[in-house]
Design a protein around this motif. Structure first.
Motif, mmCIF file in Angstrom:
data_model
loop_
_atom_site.group_PDB
_atom_site.id
_atom_site.type_symbol
_atom_site.label_atom_id
_atom_site.label_comp_id
_atom_site.label_asym_id
_atom_site.label_seq_id
_atom_site.Cartn_x
_atom_site.Cartn_y
_atom_site.Cartn_z
ATOM 1 N N ILE A 51 0.846 -1.200 0.000
ATOM 2 C CA ILE A 51 0.000 0.000 0.000
ATOM 3 C C ILE A 51 0.879 1.247 0.000
ATOM 4 O O ILE A 51 0.636 2.203 -0.761
ATOM 5 C CB ILE A 51 -0.959 -0.013 1.213
ATOM 6 C CG1 ILE A 51 -2.009 -1.115 1.035
ATOM 7 C CG2 ILE A 51 -1.627 1.348 1.392
ATOM 8 C CD1 ILE A 51 -2.860 -1.360 2.262
ATOM 9 N N ALA A 52 1.910 1.253 0.828
ATOM 10 C CA ALA A 52 2.827 2.400 0.868
ATOM 11 C C ALA A 52 3.548 2.560 -0.463
ATOM 12 O O ALA A 52 3.714 3.693 -0.956
ATOM 13 C CB ALA A 52 3.832 2.209 2.007
ATOM 14 N N LEU A 53 3.978 1.451 -1.070
ATOM 15 C CA LEU A 53 4.646 1.511 -2.367
ATOM 16 C C LEU A 53 3.720 2.089 -3.432
ATOM 17 O O LEU A 53 4.142 2.906 -4.260
ATOM 18 C CB LEU A 53 5.132 0.117 -2.773
ATOM 19 C CG LEU A 53 5.855 0.014 -4.102
ATOM 20 C CD1 LEU A 53 7.172 0.797 -4.042
ATOM 21 C CD2 LEU A 53 6.112 -1.440 -4.448
ATOM 22 N N GLU A 69 -0.709 -2.041 -7.175
ATOM 23 C CA GLU A 69 0.127 -2.286 -5.987
ATOM 24 C C GLU A 69 -0.671 -2.067 -4.700
ATOM 25 O O GLU A 69 -0.645 -2.901 -3.794
ATOM 26 C CB GLU A 69 1.344 -1.357 -5.999
ATOM 27 C CG GLU A 69 2.315 -1.665 -7.109
ATOM 28 C CD GLU A 69 3.305 -0.535 -7.361
ATOM 29 O OE1 GLU A 69 3.114 0.567 -6.813
ATOM 30 O OE2 GLU A 69 4.263 -0.766 -8.117
ATOM 31 N N ALA A 70 -1.383 -0.965 -4.609
ATOM 32 C CA ALA A 70 -2.175 -0.670 -3.415
ATOM 33 C C ALA A 70 -3.314 -1.670 -3.255
ATOM 34 O O ALA A 70 -3.628 -2.100 -2.137
ATOM 35 C CB ALA A 70 -2.714 0.751 -3.478
ATOM 36 N N GLY A 73 -1.882 -4.892 -1.965
ATOM 37 C CA GLY A 73 -1.553 -4.702 -0.553
ATOM 38 C C GLY A 73 -2.790 -4.753 0.327
ATOM 39 O O GLY A 73 -2.792 -5.388 1.385
ATOM 40 N N ALA A 74 -3.869 -4.103 -0.105
ATOM 41 C CA ALA A 74 -5.125 -4.134 0.656
ATOM 42 C C ALA A 74 -5.682 -5.558 0.700
ATOM 43 O O ALA A 74 -6.220 -6.000 1.722
ATOM 44 C CB ALA A 74 -6.140 -3.177 0.046
ATOM 45 N N GLY A 75 -5.532 -6.290 -0.405
ATOM 46 C CA GLY A 75 -5.969 -7.692 -0.436
ATOM 47 C C GLY A 75 -5.189 -8.550 0.544
ATOM 48 O O GLY A 75 -5.767 -9.369 1.269
ATOM 49 N N PHE A 76 -3.867 -8.393 0.553
ATOM 50 C CA PHE A 76 -3.039 -9.134 1.514
ATOM 51 C C PHE A 76 -3.437 -8.807 2.946
ATOM 52 O O PHE A 76 -3.540 -9.683 3.796
ATOM 53 C CB PHE A 76 -1.559 -8.797 1.325
ATOM 54 C CG PHE A 76 -0.854 -9.593 0.277
ATOM 55 C CD1 PHE A 76 -1.492 -10.587 -0.432
ATOM 56 C CD2 PHE A 76 0.466 -9.336 -0.011
ATOM 57 C CE1 PHE A 76 -0.841 -11.310 -1.402
ATOM 58 C CE2 PHE A 76 1.144 -10.058 -0.980
ATOM 59 C CZ PHE A 76 0.481 -11.044 -1.679
ATOM 60 N N LEU A 77 -3.641 -7.535 3.203
ATOM 61 C CA LEU A 77 -3.989 -7.090 4.549
ATOM 62 C C LEU A 77 -5.334 -7.677 4.992
ATOM 63 O O LEU A 77 -5.459 -8.222 6.090
ATOM 64 C CB LEU A 77 -4.028 -5.558 4.570
ATOM 65 C CG LEU A 77 -3.817 -4.864 5.895
ATOM 66 C CD1 LEU A 77 -2.499 -5.269 6.529
ATOM 67 C CD2 LEU A 77 -3.842 -3.364 5.697
#
Length: 179
Positions: A51-53, A69-70, A73-77
């Motif tokens: 998410i930061a990237l 990318e975000a 990241g949200a999916g992983f989280l």
């Protein structure tokens, strides 16, 4: 299988358990959260990093892949928080286990009595005790556990867990919320 002999001594705790799909889902949720907690924190860190990237890519470089990318990241989280529930739901769909179990905890051992059979187990067979949401999970193997749901324990959770900790020699680990 040898016939279970009647124990003339009175049980210290006599618990009638009605197992349901929800109890099986709880077991898998607790097992996953306890066994794979380090992996889930790694997954959360990777999600936050993605998410930061994505944010840096979008604002500093005007990148076209920032949303991907975000989003990943949200999916992983999100997946790291819901994985135990998802696995519990999928595993419980084929639940055909025993409906009712009666646990009798004696001074030296305990008995699990099903509809047609009964098993005696020494407390030394218990490898791990987990407590989550008012339920006790007594592990006798890596994926084998006796489930004592909150409803069957009533207000005896602290008494039963203290007795089992003394009898087995293992401390109970809290997973999530104890109550």
């Amino acid at each position: 299988m040898p016939e279970v002999q009647k124990n003339p001594e009175k049980p210290l705790f006599d618990l009638n358990v009605h197992l349901s799909k929800r109890d099986l889902m709880g077991f898998y949720r607790v097992h996953f959260r306890h066994t794979y907690r380090r992996g889930m924190w790694i997954m959360r860190a990777a999600g936050a990093a993605l998410i930061a990237l994505g944010a840096v890519d979008a604002f500093a470089f005007g990148g076209t892949s920032a949303a991907l990318e975000a989003g990943c990241g949200a999916g992983f989280l999100a997946l790291s928080f819901w994985m135990g529930q998802i696995i519990g739901f999928l595993a419980s769909r084929s639940f055909s286990g025993p409906d009712r179990v009666r646990y009798r905890l004696y001074e030296r051992d305990f008995e699990a009595r099903y509809e047609k059979t009964a098993d005696r187990h020494a407390y030394s067979e218990i490898k791990q005790i987990l407590i989550s949401r008012g339920a006790l999970y007594l592990y006798t193997g890596k994926m084998q556990a006796f489930v004592l749901p909150k409803e069957s324990l009533g207000h005896k959770l602290s008494e039963v867990s203290a007795f089992l900790q003394r009898a087995s020699g293992h401390r109970a680990a809290l997973v999530g919320r104890a109550q």
